[in-house]
Structure formats: C-alpha cells, structure tokens
Write an enzyme that holds these catalytic residues in place. Structure first.
Site, PDB file in Angstrom:
ATOM      1  N   ASP A  17       0.878  -1.000   0.240  1.00  0.00           N
ATOM      2  CA  ASP A  17      -0.153   0.202  -0.179  1.00  0.00           C
ATOM      3  C   ASP A  17       0.839   0.795  -0.044  1.00  0.00           C
ATOM      4  O   ASP A  17       1.554   1.890   0.226  1.00  0.00           O
ATOM      5  CB  ASP A  17      -0.883  -0.107   1.265  1.00  0.00           C
ATOM      6  CG  ASP A  17      -2.153   0.620   1.197  1.00  0.00           C
ATOM      7  OD1 ASP A  17      -2.265   1.234   0.134  1.00  0.00           O
ATOM      8  OD2 ASP A  17      -2.874   0.836   2.241  1.00  0.00           O
ATOM      9  N   HIS A  34       2.696   3.430  -8.940  1.00  0.00           N
ATOM     10  CA  HIS A  34       2.113   1.645  -9.578  1.00  0.00           C
ATOM     11  C   HIS A  34       3.652   1.154 -10.623  1.00  0.00           C
ATOM     12  O   HIS A  34       4.211   0.164  -9.467  1.00  0.00           O
ATOM     13  CB  HIS A  34       1.092   1.346  -9.978  1.00  0.00           C
ATOM     14  CG  HIS A  34      -0.077   1.657  -8.821  1.00  0.00           C
ATOM     15  ND1 HIS A  34      -0.608   1.876  -7.797  1.00  0.00           N
ATOM     16  CD2 HIS A  34      -1.266   2.122  -9.885  1.00  0.00           C
ATOM     17  CE1 HIS A  34      -1.401   2.044  -7.721  1.00  0.00           C
ATOM     18  NE2 HIS A  34      -2.128   2.337  -8.309  1.00  0.00           N
ATOM     19  N   LEU A 128      11.164 -21.077  -4.218  1.00  0.00           N
ATOM     20  CA  LEU A 128       9.291 -19.693  -3.957  1.00  0.00           C
ATOM     21  C   LEU A 128       8.490 -20.253  -4.492  1.00  0.00           C
ATOM     22  O   LEU A 128       9.122 -19.964  -5.898  1.00  0.00           O
ATOM     23  CB  LEU A 128      10.118 -18.793  -3.780  1.00  0.00           C
ATOM     24  CG  LEU A 128       9.144 -17.417  -3.257  1.00  0.00           C
ATOM     25  CD1 LEU A 128       9.032 -17.114  -2.128  1.00  0.00           C
ATOM     26  CD2 LEU A 128       9.958 -16.008  -4.176  1.00  0.00           C
TER      27      LEU A 128
HETATM   28  C1  IPE Z   1      -6.165  -2.714  -0.056  1.00  0.00           C
HETATM   29  O1  IPE Z   1      -4.759  -1.509  -0.043  1.00  0.00           O
HETATM   30  C2  IPE Z   1      -5.453  -3.316  -1.752  1.00  0.00           C
HETATM   31  C3  IPE Z   1      -4.517  -3.637  -2.138  1.00  0.00           C
HETATM   32  C4  IPE Z   1      -3.061  -3.497  -1.472  1.00  0.00           C
HETATM   33  C5  IPE Z   1      -4.171  -4.760  -3.524  1.00  0.00           C
HETATM   34  P1  IPE Z   1      -6.770   0.023  -0.838  1.00  0.00           P
HETATM   35  O2  IPE Z   1      -5.500   1.295  -0.860  1.00  0.00           O
HETATM   36  O3  IPE Z   1      -7.097  -0.465  -1.523  1.00  0.00           O
HETATM   37  O4  IPE Z   1      -7.160  -0.708   0.793  1.00  0.00           O
HETATM   38  P2  IPE Z   1      -8.001   0.386   1.540  1.00  0.00           P
HETATM   39  O5  IPE Z   1      -8.585   0.974   0.546  1.00  0.00           O
HETATM   40  O6  IPE Z   1      -6.886   1.723   2.259  1.00  0.00           O
HETATM   41  O7  IPE Z   1      -8.194  -0.169   2.970  1.00  0.00           O
HETATM   42  C1  IPE Z   2      -1.464   0.187  -3.478  1.00  0.00           C
HETATM   43  O1  IPE Z   2      -1.421   1.265  -3.577  1.00  0.00           O
HETATM   44  C2  IPE Z   2      -1.735   0.237  -4.864  1.00  0.00           C
HETATM   45  C3  IPE Z   2      -3.157  -1.199  -5.204  1.00  0.00           C
HETATM   46  C4  IPE Z   2      -3.764  -0.939  -4.021  1.00  0.00           C
HETATM   47  C5  IPE Z   2      -3.481  -1.394  -6.593  1.00  0.00           C
HETATM   48  P1  IPE Z   2      -2.365   2.702  -3.597  1.00  0.00           P
HETATM   49  O2  IPE Z   2      -2.651   2.952  -5.089  1.00  0.00           O
HETATM   50  O3  IPE Z   2      -3.482   1.873  -2.012  1.00  0.00           O
HETATM   51  O4  IPE Z   2      -1.926   4.084  -2.728  1.00  0.00           O
HETATM   52  P2  IPE Z   2      -2.383   4.840  -1.702  1.00  0.00           P
HETATM   53  O5  IPE Z   2      -2.750   4.005  -0.586  1.00  0.00           O
HETATM   54  O6  IPE Z   2      -3.230   5.729  -2.233  1.00  0.00           O
HETATM   55  O7  IPE Z   2      -1.187   5.793  -1.656  1.00  0.00           O
HETATM   56 MG    MG Z   3      -3.969   2.092  -0.869  1.00  0.00          MG
END
Ligand code: IPE
Ligand code: IPE
Ligand code: MG
Length: 238
Positions: A17, A34, A128
């Site tokens: 995240d 990303h 792995l």
């Molecule tokens: C969780 O992250 C999903 C992934 C890492 C794929 P999100 O950014 O979507 O989660 P919330 O919205 O903060 O709970």
């Molecule tokens: C995690 O990073 C990747 C996915 C959930 C696909 P985010 O896109 O949720 O990044 P933040 O949390 O908005 O910073």
């Molecule tokens: Mg996120």
C-alpha cells in the site's frame, strides 16, 4: 548491534500500500507509484529466495479496487501484463513458481493469458512460490467456497455436518497453500482491507509506515526480525 532473524516464516504475505501517496509526494500521477512498486516486488521476491522463504503472497488488486477510476484500473492491468512478461526470466533464474489467485471472471482476457502463461512456464520451479492475489477479496473467497461446497453437497446435505475448518479450507482459492505466518502492510494503514480473512486467522501482523515503492530488502528484514520476536500462542497457555 546486529540482531538476527531467528525464525523464517513459511509464508509471508504483503498488503502493498501507499503507491498513490508516494507519487503525489513527488508531484506525479498516482500511476507513477504503481510503476515504481514493481521494483519493490522484485526486491522482496529475490530476498525471499535468499532467505529460504517458501511462499510469498502479494495483495496486488482487490475486488474493491475495480471501483477506482477507469484510467487507473486500465494502467494497472497493462502494468500487470508487462511486468509478468518482464519478470519471467527472473522467475526462471531464481526458481520462482508463479501463481495468480482471485476472481478470474472480472479479469480481462489479456491479463488471464499473461498469468496462465507464467503459471505454466514456472510450474516446476521449487525455490519460492510467488502468489499474486488479483481481483481478490477475503469475503469473495469465502462466498465462492461456500457456493461450490453447497453444489457438491446438494445431493447429500446430511454430510455437511462432517465438514470441519480444514475441509472447508480446501474450497478456498488457497486450497494447497499454507496459511500466512506473517502479514506485512506498508504505508502506515493498520487494517486488513478484506484480504485473507479466513487464512489470516492466526497470522502475525506487522505494520510499517514505509510506502510500498520505497520498501526494500532492509525494510523486509526489519519486519522479519519483528516476526522473529513474536510469541505465537494460538489461544493456548505456555
Ligand atoms: C488494499 O489497499 C488493496 C491492495 C493493496 C491491493 P487499498 O489502498 O485498496 O485499501 P484501503 O482502501 O486503504 O483500505
Ligand atoms: C497500493 O497503493 C496499490 C493498490 C491498491 C493497487 P495505493 O494505490 O492504494 O496507494 P495509496 O494508498 O492511495 O497511497
Ligand atoms: Mg491504498
């Protein structure tokens, strides 16, 4: 002071995240985060091989993430296709077996063919198992398991009384995979976000403020060190 990782988990899972925030901090579009997150995936995959971890799973795209803007979803799907193709040589060199688990019905055809190709090409690799949870959510997994089980037992519902947690677990998409010993979440959020709800029942949780695109070997080792110091009791007394 050099502390040692004394316990190597069998299965480490990561909620990756903070990509969007990482990009925003740099005045860039969210998708730039990303793109840079792919490097972190490579770093933790190779470190897992070096440490002898047998399963590394990554929460890559949740069922809820389909509600993001179409442009971001499209970018992520393309990135997935490109990255899987781009990492194949690395998987072969490192003995990585690749798996993708989740709701295939929601995934575009090109993503399905990329993951199926990589799963086939790496199926005999032994060091792995790298699992991408793609279009996955914990509640979806439990629901699809319950539905499939109901179909199997439709003609002999009396046998349902004999279904225990282990038998039910065989209907989850993770049927052949041990439950995660450790779940790491980056970016400072401290929640599960509908991830491995069933399988994570006794996982140790480690939260780190590091944003996913910044997460590297030393951050990973720090989380593993924290895991080494945990006392897993499973409800018992010592
Ligand atoms: C969780 O992250 C999903 C992934 C890492 C794929 P999100 O950014 O979507 O989660 P919330 O919205 O903060 O709970
Ligand atoms: C995690 O990073 C990747 C996915 C959930 C696909 P985010 O896109 O949720 O990044 P933040 O949390 O908005 O910073
Ligand atoms: Mg996120």
């Amino acid at each position: 002071m050099e502390e040692k990782i004394t316990k190597i988990p069998t299965h480490v899972s990561i909620i990756m995240d903070g990509n969007g925030r990482w990009a925003r901090e740099r005045g860039k579009e969210r998708v730039f985060g990303h793109l840079n997150g792919v490097e972190s995936v490579r770093a933790v995959t190779e470190e897992s091989v070096r440490l002898g971890i047998k399963y590394l799973s990554l929460y890559t795209f949740s069922e809820e993430n389909w509600s993001r803007p179409e442009s971001e979803v499209g970018y992520l799907m393309n990135l997935m296709i490109k990255s899987i193709a781009g990492e194949l040589d690395n998987f072969m060199r490192n003995g990585v077996r690749f798996l993708a688990l989740g709701n295939r019905e929601h995934l575009p055809e090109l993503v399905l063919s990329a993951i199926d190709g990589a799963m086939e090409a790496t199926k005999d690799n032994k060091n792995l198992t790298l699992i991408l949870f793609l279009s996955y959510s914990g509640r979806w997994d439990i629901l699809q398991a319950a539905r499939r089980m109901a179909e199997d037992f439709a003609s002999h519902p009396g046998d349902l009384a004999g279904v225990d947690a282990e038998a039910f677990g065989r209907y989850l998409v993770t049927a052949d995979i041990p439950d995660p010993d450790l779940i790491i979440r980056t970016s400072g959020e401290e929640r599960i976000s509908n991830y491995l709800l069933w399988q994570g029942a006794y996982s140790e949780l480690v939260f780190t403020p590091v944003l996913w695109p910044d997460f590297r070997e030393e951050d990973y080792r720090k989380a593993l060190l924290e895991y080494s110091l945990r006392d897993r009791r499973y409800g018992k007394v010592k």
